[in-house]
Design an enzyme around this catalytic site. Sequence first.
Site, PDB file in Angstrom:
ATOM      1  N   ARG A   2       0.540  14.499   4.709  1.00 43.99           N
ATOM      2  CA  ARG A   2       0.549  13.074   4.406  1.00 43.99           C
ATOM      3  C   ARG A   2      -0.591  12.437   5.160  1.00 43.99           C
ATOM      4  NH1 ARG A   2       6.742  12.023   5.481  1.00 43.99           N
ATOM      5  NH2 ARG A   2       5.891  10.257   6.591  1.00 43.99           N
ATOM      6  N   ARG A   6       1.899   5.036   8.800  1.00 47.14           N
ATOM      7  CA  ARG A   6       2.027   4.028   9.861  1.00 47.14           C
ATOM      8  C   ARG A   6       0.977   4.096  10.947  1.00 47.14           C
ATOM      9  NH1 ARG A   6       8.238   5.411  10.448  1.00 47.14           N
ATOM     10  NH2 ARG A   6       7.210   7.366   9.979  1.00 47.14           N
ATOM     11  N   ARG A  15       3.402  -2.911   4.901  1.00 48.29           N
ATOM     12  CA  ARG A  15       4.830  -2.602   5.061  1.00 48.29           C
ATOM     13  C   ARG A  15       5.631  -3.779   5.609  1.00 48.29           C
ATOM     14  NH1 ARG A  15       8.520  -0.589   4.776  1.00 48.29           N
ATOM     15  NH2 ARG A  15       9.046   1.256   6.002  1.00 48.29           N
ATOM     16  N   ASP A  51       6.637   9.369  -2.819  1.00 48.54           N
ATOM     17  CA  ASP A  51       7.458  10.120  -1.878  1.00 48.54           C
ATOM     18  C   ASP A  51       8.124  11.272  -2.605  1.00 48.54           C
ATOM     19  OD1 ASP A  51       8.465   9.862   1.109  1.00 48.54           O
ATOM     20  OD2 ASP A  51      10.116  10.650  -0.101  1.00 48.54           O
ATOM     21  N   TYR A 128      17.617  17.650   0.625  1.00 43.99           N
ATOM     22  CA  TYR A 128      17.853  16.199   0.727  1.00 43.99           C
ATOM     23  C   TYR A 128      19.043  15.789  -0.141  1.00 43.99           C
ATOM     24  CZ  TYR A 128      13.676  15.302   3.455  1.00 43.99           C
ATOM     25  OH  TYR A 128      12.756  15.278   4.465  1.00 43.99           O
TER      26      TYR A 128
END
Length: 325
Positions: A2, A6, A15, A51, A128
Site C-alpha cells: 500500500r 496516513r 480523511r 480496499d 476477514y
Amino acid sequence: MRQAGRYMAEYRALRQQHTLLDICRQPDLATEVTLQPVRRIAVDAAILFSDLLIPLAPLGLPFDFVGGEGPKLERPISSTDDIDRLRPFDPREDLAFVLTAIRQIQRELAGKVPLIGFAGAPFTLASYAIEGGHSNSFAKTKALMYGHPEAWHRLCSTLADLVGDYLVAQIDAGVDAVQVFDSWVGSLNAADYVEFAQPHSQRIFDIVGNRVPTIHFGTGTAMMLGEMARAGGHVVGADWRIGIDEAWDRIGHDRAVQGNLDPTSLLGPVPRMYRQVDDIVARVNGRPGHIFNLGHGILPSTPVEHVQMLASYVHQVTARPTPTV
Ligand code: CP3
C-alpha cells in the site's frame, strides 16, 4: 504494497472530510488519493486506491472501518448456512464505482506511470469474512477450514470466481497489471496452503491468464514461496523475513520477484535504510526481473521524506547505462 495512506498529510486532510469507504466508493476521491503518492514520490507505478474488503459488501457481508482499528464486519460468517446465503454478483454492476475510478485515473495518469489494480486472494478474504476483522491466530478461520472442509472449499471457490471476474473487469476498465494480495496466508503451513488455499488462488490466475502481468503477494510466506509460485503470478512478492536471493531460488528463476524492504526501515535512521537497500540490490546482483518494493505497506508513522529519499536512492543504485546496441 500500500503506498497511499496516513503517512501523507494530504491523505490525512482528505480523511478529515471523508470516511475510508467514501473515498473507495466515490471515483473522484479514489482518483485523487491514487494520484497523491504519484505526485509526491518518484514511484514507478500507481496503485488503485480501494480496499481488499470492498467485494465483501455486495456478497452479503457488509462492513465498516472503525476508528483506526481496521475493518469490522456486521455479521461475519459463523456457520456453513451463512456460506450458502452468500450472493455472487456482477462486479461490472455492483462495483462499477471501482471501474469508473480506474478509467478516470488512467485519463489523469496519461501514460506517466502504469496503474496496478488488485484484489484479495480467497484465503485472506475468507479470513476477514469469518473473523469479522483482523486476527492474530486465525482461530475461527482455521476451525471452519479443518472442521468443515467442504464448506470452506465452497466459500473459497465462490470467492475465487468472483475475484477472477473482478480482476478481469478491472483489466477491461484499463489497469496495466493486477496484484493478488494474500496478506495473511503465512499463517498456514505449506501443506495446509496446498490443501486449502493454493487451488483457489490458482483459479484466479487461471481466469486472469496472460491479459496483463500478474503479481502474487503474501507475507510470512518464506516457507511456501514455491507453492505460491505454482499457484500463479508472473511476479511473486516476498516479505523481509527472507533474503530476496533465497526467495528467488524458492520461487524459481522463470518468474520475476518483488520486494522486500522491511517497512520499519523507513522509520530511520536513513543511512541504515540505505544499507538495507544496498543489501537487497547486492543479493539481486543485476539479475533482470526484480521489482524493488517494500515487504508490506508503508506504516502511518513513516516520514514522507524518507519515502521520497528511498525512491530516489533505489533509482540511483539500480540505474544501468542504456544498452548501446
Ligand atoms: O496503496 C494504495 O494506494 C492502495 C490502497 C489500499 C488500501 N487497502 C487502502 C487502505 C490497498 C492496496 C489495500 C488492500 C488491503 N486492505 C489489504 C492488502 C494489502 C496489505 O497491506 O496486506 C488488506 C489486508 C486490507 C484490509 C485493511 N484495510 C486493513 C487491515 C486496514 C486497517 C489497517 C490500517 O492501516 O489501519 C485497512 C484500512 C485501510 N485501507 C487504510 C488504507 C489506506 C488505512 C487508512 C485509513 O484508515 O484511512
